[in-house]
Design an enzyme around this catalytic site. Structure first.
Site, PDB file in Angstrom:
ATOM      1  N   ARG A 104     -53.829 -34.246  36.476  1.00 25.42           N
ATOM      2  CA  ARG A 104     -53.394 -34.926  35.268  1.00 25.42           C
ATOM      3  C   ARG A 104     -52.192 -35.774  35.640  1.00 25.42           C
ATOM      4  O   ARG A 104     -51.179 -35.265  36.103  1.00 25.42           O
ATOM      5  CB  ARG A 104     -52.991 -33.853  34.253  1.00 25.42           C
ATOM      6  CG  ARG A 104     -53.139 -34.267  32.852  1.00 25.42           C
ATOM      7  CD  ARG A 104     -52.951 -33.100  31.934  1.00 25.42           C
ATOM      8  NE  ARG A 104     -51.637 -32.478  32.013  1.00 25.42           N
ATOM      9  CZ  ARG A 104     -51.059 -31.877  30.990  1.00 25.42           C
ATOM     10  NH1 ARG A 104     -51.683 -31.813  29.831  1.00 25.42           N
ATOM     11  NH2 ARG A 104     -49.877 -31.325  31.108  1.00 25.42           N
ATOM     12  N   ASP A 203     -49.519 -23.836  39.368  1.00 20.38           N
ATOM     13  CA  ASP A 203     -48.302 -23.403  40.064  1.00 20.38           C
ATOM     14  C   ASP A 203     -48.153 -21.894  40.034  1.00 20.38           C
ATOM     15  O   ASP A 203     -47.757 -21.279  41.025  1.00 20.38           O
ATOM     16  CB  ASP A 203     -47.059 -24.047  39.412  1.00 20.38           C
ATOM     17  CG  ASP A 203     -46.885 -25.496  39.837  1.00 20.38           C
ATOM     18  OD1 ASP A 203     -47.531 -25.920  40.810  1.00 20.38           O
ATOM     19  OD2 ASP A 203     -46.101 -26.207  39.178  1.00 20.38           O
TER      20      ASP A 203
END
Ligand code: PRP
Ligand code: URA
Length: 209
Positions: A104, A203
């Site tokens: 993104r 993450d």
């Protein structure tokens, strides 16, 4: 219009609490995503068709059931979708796994495709597209469009947490694709993050920042 299913199974909801917790470290986060993916696979496959066969037990011939529908394909959206693959393969080991890489753009929030490798027998399979997060819906809608362009017909979308904006976006773009989530959260914030959400799924899964 496609349907939205929210899985309220107590085990899914319990584990989701610890997935959301900011104090949950990478190892535990990964394990929990894997477990929730397995539980979601159990729920999402409830309507798979069965056929009757005869099986010889040590005692007699029994009328038994085996899966009879199309073969399945899993399509994780890279990266974070990878966290859901093994948990689902534990229950559906014969599924083939294709990959669609999207990120993104942090400025525009638009998805950019950088990789696609799909099973060659795409028309013979039903697909589960996997991504823990359905935020604006841009990534999922793009991945589904990419699959359809290559011949896929029957597609379901499995996400752990969704924002209402993402659900609406995917439903408008793909009214034939049902969406299965563990939680429907409140909203997106100004950076396109789901509130309250779990932060950045990729993450947290891979320990990057
Ligand atoms: C995250 C997430 C989804 C996407 C959701 O991926 O895993 O793919 O954002 O956002 P959207 O619904 O607004 O498109 P990200 O782009 O951070 O890439 P990553 O998985 O490689 O970390
Ligand atoms: N992607 C994530 O990983 N988390 C969000 O909240 C939104 C998009």
């Amino acid at each position: 219009m496609s349907k939205l299913f929210v899985f309220d199974h107590p085990l899914i909801q319990h584990k989701l609490t610890y997935i959301r917790d900011k104090n949950t470290g990478t190892k535990e986060f990964r394990e929990l995503v894997d477990e929730v993916a397995s539980l979601m696979a159990f729920e999402v496959t409830r309507d798979l068709p069965l056929e009757e066969i005869e099986t010889e037990t040590p005692v007699a011939v029994a009328k038994t059931k085996v899966l009879s529908g199309k073969k399945l394909g899993l399509i994780p959206i890279l990266r974070a979708g990878l966290g859901m693959v093994d948990g689902i393969l534990k229950l559906i080991p014969a599924a083939k796994v294709g990959h669609i890489g999207l990120y993104r753009d942090p400025e525009t929030l638009q998805p950019v495709e950088y990789y696609a490798k799909l099973p060659s027998d795409i028309e013979e399979r039903d697909f589960f597209v996997l991504d823990p997060m359905l935020a604006t819906g841009g990534s999922a809608a793009e991945a589904i469009a990419s699959l359809k362009k290559r011949g896929a017909k029957n597609i379901r979308l499995l996400c752990i947490i969704a924002a209402p904006e993402g659900v609406e976006f995917v439903q408008k773009a793909h009214p034939d694709v049902d969406i299965y989530v563990a939680a429907l959260d409140e909203k997106l914030n100004d950076h396109g993050y789901i509130v309250p959400g779990l932060g950045d799924a990729g993450d947290r899964l891979f320990g990057t920042k």
